[in-house]
Design a protein around this motif. Structure first.
Motif, PDB file in Angstrom:
ATOM      1  N   SER A   1     -28.050 -32.594 -17.342  1.00 14.00           N
ATOM      2  CA  SER A   1     -27.649 -32.587 -15.941  1.00 14.00           C
ATOM      3  C   SER A   1     -28.297 -31.391 -15.255  1.00 14.00           C
ATOM      4  CB  SER A   1     -26.148 -32.475 -15.842  1.00 14.00           C
ATOM      5  OG  SER A   1     -25.768 -31.138 -16.005  1.00 14.00           O
ATOM      6  N   SER A   2     -28.567 -31.522 -13.984  1.00 10.53           N
ATOM      7  CA  SER A   2     -29.223 -30.420 -13.270  1.00 10.53           C
ATOM      8  C   SER A   2     -28.203 -29.581 -12.529  1.00 10.53           C
ATOM      9  CB  SER A   2     -30.240 -30.994 -12.299  1.00 10.53           C
ATOM     10  OG  SER A   2     -29.584 -31.884 -11.433  1.00 10.53           O
ATOM     11  N   SER A   3     -26.934 -29.691 -12.918  1.00  8.06           N
ATOM     12  CA  SER A   3     -25.878 -29.013 -12.174  1.00  8.06           C
ATOM     13  C   SER A   3     -26.060 -27.505 -12.163  1.00  8.06           C
ATOM     14  CB  SER A   3     -24.523 -29.356 -12.773  1.00  8.06           C
ATOM     15  OG  SER A   3     -24.485 -28.908 -14.109  1.00  8.06           O
ATOM     16  N   CYS A   4     -26.802 -26.956 -13.122  1.00  6.55           N
ATOM     17  CA  CYS A   4     -26.916 -25.501 -13.153  1.00  6.55           C
ATOM     18  C   CYS A   4     -28.012 -24.995 -12.237  1.00  6.55           C
ATOM     19  CB  CYS A   4     -27.150 -25.021 -14.583  1.00  6.55           C
ATOM     20  SG  CYS A   4     -28.649 -25.655 -15.321  1.00  6.55           S
ATOM     21  N   GLN A   5     -28.816 -25.861 -11.681  1.00  6.83           N
ATOM     22  CA  GLN A   5     -29.917 -25.366 -10.848  1.00  6.83           C
ATOM     23  C   GLN A   5     -29.420 -25.031  -9.457  1.00  6.83           C
ATOM     24  OE1 GLN A   5     -33.360 -27.894 -10.906  1.00  6.83           O
ATOM     25  NE2 GLN A   5     -32.833 -28.663 -12.910  1.00  6.83           N
ATOM     26  N   ASP A   6     -29.694 -23.803  -9.014  1.00 11.83           N
ATOM     27  CA  ASP A   6     -29.329 -23.554  -7.620  1.00 11.83           C
ATOM     28  C   ASP A   6     -30.476 -22.968  -6.819  1.00 11.83           C
ATOM     29  OD1 ASP A   6     -29.372 -20.934  -8.289  1.00 11.83           O
ATOM     30  OD2 ASP A   6     -27.307 -20.508  -7.789  1.00 11.83           O
ATOM     31  N   GLY A   7     -31.651 -23.072  -7.368  1.00 11.12           N
ATOM     32  CA  GLY A   7     -32.807 -22.882  -6.515  1.00 11.12           C
ATOM     33  C   GLY A   7     -33.371 -21.501  -6.372  1.00 11.12           C
ATOM     34  N   LYS A  86     -28.689 -18.491 -28.230  1.00  9.91           N
ATOM     35  CA  LYS A  86     -28.383 -19.084 -26.935  1.00  9.91           C
ATOM     36  C   LYS A  86     -28.321 -17.994 -25.855  1.00  9.91           C
ATOM     37  CE  LYS A  86     -27.141 -23.279 -28.642  1.00  9.91           C
ATOM     38  NZ  LYS A  86     -27.789 -23.110 -29.960  1.00  9.91           N
ATOM     39  N   VAL A  87     -28.942 -18.304 -24.742  1.00  8.70           N
ATOM     40  CA  VAL A  87     -28.935 -17.375 -23.616  1.00  8.70           C
ATOM     41  C   VAL A  87     -28.533 -18.119 -22.346  1.00  8.70           C
ATOM     42  CG1 VAL A  87     -30.695 -15.860 -24.638  1.00  8.70           C
ATOM     43  CG2 VAL A  87     -31.409 -17.707 -23.112  1.00  8.70           C
ATOM     44  N   ARG A  88     -28.126 -17.339 -21.343  1.00  8.64           N
ATOM     45  CA  ARG A  88     -27.808 -17.888 -20.026  1.00  8.64           C
ATOM     46  C   ARG A  88     -28.877 -17.395 -19.063  1.00  8.64           C
ATOM     47  NH1 ARG A  88     -24.068 -21.575 -18.599  1.00  8.64           N
ATOM     48  NH2 ARG A  88     -22.419 -20.533 -19.790  1.00  8.64           N
ATOM     49  N   ILE A  89     -29.451 -18.309 -18.298  1.00  8.44           N
ATOM     50  CA  ILE A  89     -30.447 -17.918 -17.298  1.00  8.44           C
ATOM     51  C   ILE A  89     -29.704 -17.387 -16.071  1.00  8.44           C
ATOM     52  CG2 ILE A  89     -32.340 -18.728 -15.839  1.00  8.44           C
ATOM     53  CD1 ILE A  89     -32.946 -20.788 -18.057  1.00  8.44           C
ATOM     54  N   LEU A  90     -30.143 -16.230 -15.585  1.00  6.42           N
ATOM     55  CA  LEU A  90     -29.362 -15.498 -14.585  1.00  6.42           C
ATOM     56  C   LEU A  90     -30.007 -15.443 -13.216  1.00  6.42           C
ATOM     57  CD1 LEU A  90     -28.455 -12.509 -16.908  1.00  6.42           C
ATOM     58  CD2 LEU A  90     -27.093 -14.546 -16.421  1.00  6.42           C
ATOM     59  N   ASN A  91     -31.230 -15.930 -13.094  1.00  7.37           N
ATOM     60  CA  ASN A  91     -31.865 -15.874 -11.783  1.00  7.37           C
ATOM     61  C   ASN A  91     -32.917 -16.962 -11.666  1.00  7.37           C
ATOM     62  OD1 ASN A  91     -32.217 -14.934  -9.176  1.00  7.37           O
ATOM     63  ND2 ASN A  91     -32.222 -12.789  -9.823  1.00  7.37           N
ATOM     64  N   GLY A  92     -33.256 -17.244 -10.423  1.00  9.52           N
ATOM     65  CA  GLY A  92     -34.287 -18.242 -10.154  1.00  9.52           C
ATOM     66  C   GLY A  92     -33.727 -19.653 -10.155  1.00  9.52           C
ATOM     67  N   LYS A  93     -34.628 -20.595 -10.252  1.00  9.24           N
ATOM     68  CA  LYS A  93     -34.299 -22.005 -10.084  1.00  9.24           C
ATOM     69  C   LYS A  93     -33.233 -22.480 -11.062  1.00  9.24           C
ATOM     70  CE  LYS A  93     -36.506 -26.536 -10.098  1.00  9.24           C
ATOM     71  NZ  LYS A  93     -37.730 -27.279 -10.383  1.00  9.24           N
ATOM     72  N   TYR A  94     -33.230 -21.921 -12.268  1.00  7.99           N
ATOM     73  CA  TYR A  94     -32.338 -22.441 -13.305  1.00  7.99           C
ATOM     74  C   TYR A  94     -31.147 -21.529 -13.579  1.00  7.99           C
ATOM     75  CZ  TYR A  94     -36.042 -25.795 -13.954  1.00  7.99           C
ATOM     76  OH  TYR A  94     -36.961 -26.789 -13.748  1.00  7.99           O
ATOM     77  N   ARG A  95     -30.792 -20.671 -12.601  1.00  3.97           N
ATOM     78  CA  ARG A  95     -29.629 -19.797 -12.782  1.00  3.97           C
ATOM     79  C   ARG A  95     -28.416 -20.610 -13.230  1.00  3.97           C
ATOM     80  NH1 ARG A  95     -26.531 -15.155 -11.459  1.00  3.97           N
ATOM     81  NH2 ARG A  95     -24.511 -15.697 -10.596  1.00  3.97           N
ATOM     82  N   GLY A  96     -27.742 -20.114 -14.256  1.00  2.00           N
ATOM     83  CA  GLY A  96     -26.553 -20.795 -14.766  1.00  2.00           C
ATOM     84  C   GLY A  96     -26.828 -21.680 -15.959  1.00  2.00           C
ATOM     85  N   CYS A  97     -28.065 -22.098 -16.144  1.00  3.81           N
ATOM     86  CA  CYS A  97     -28.388 -22.975 -17.271  1.00  3.81           C
ATOM     87  C   CYS A  97     -28.344 -22.217 -18.585  1.00  3.81           C
ATOM     88  CB  CYS A  97     -29.795 -23.556 -17.124  1.00  3.81           C
ATOM     89  SG  CYS A  97     -30.045 -24.610 -15.691  1.00  3.81           S
TER      90      CYS A  97
END
Length: 135
Positions: A1-7, A86-97
């Motif tokens: 799901s792309s729910s974690c993308q906020d651009g 496992k890591v959490r992406i914290l910035n950019g297009k995929y923040r939250g993923c």
């Protein structure tokens, strides 16, 4: 799901349940400098309440709760790559993923990550400040 993308890139990066390192030398006379902690909750976009981790597996010196600005903290990068890192992406297009670390480039301070969602997209050359270990 792309729910974690906020651009868009933001000027904040803190996220719950990530591991961070304290980089404030002055705090409590340097007592917490370079110590790892887990983000328990966000006070606002730039401020977190963190719980200090034990300094080693046999130490019992963790548990202190600190309220810190993101400038007092930095991300924690897994020591080596692997699908279990496992890591959490914290910035950019995929923040939250969530992602796995595929390649760590410690000279250039960047990594190749693979998103842990169904499309398994690979993100190349992600700077270390844009992701952190999941607690």
């Amino acid at each position: 799901s792309s729910s974690c993308q906020d651009g868009h890139r933001k000027d904040y990066w803190l996220y719950r349940n990530i591991v961070v390192r304290v980089v404030n030398k002055k705090l409590a006379g340097g007592k917490y400098f370079r110590r790892k902690a887990v983000v328990d909750r966000l006070i606002d976009n730039y401020t977190a309440e963190v719980e200090v981790l034990n300094s080693s597996s046999d130490a019992r010196d963790g548990g202190d709760i600190l309220r810190l600005d993101q400038d007092d903290l930095e991300t924690v990068i897994p020591k080596k790559e692997g699908s279990d890192k496992k890591v959490r992406i914290l910035n950019g297009k995929y923040r939250g993923c969530k992602a796995a670390v595929e390649v760590l480039d410690k000279k250039e301070y960047q990594a190749d990550l693979k998103l842990l969602n169904e499309d398994g997209k690979r993100l190349r050359n992600v700077p270390f400040e844009d992701f952190s270990q999941i607690a």
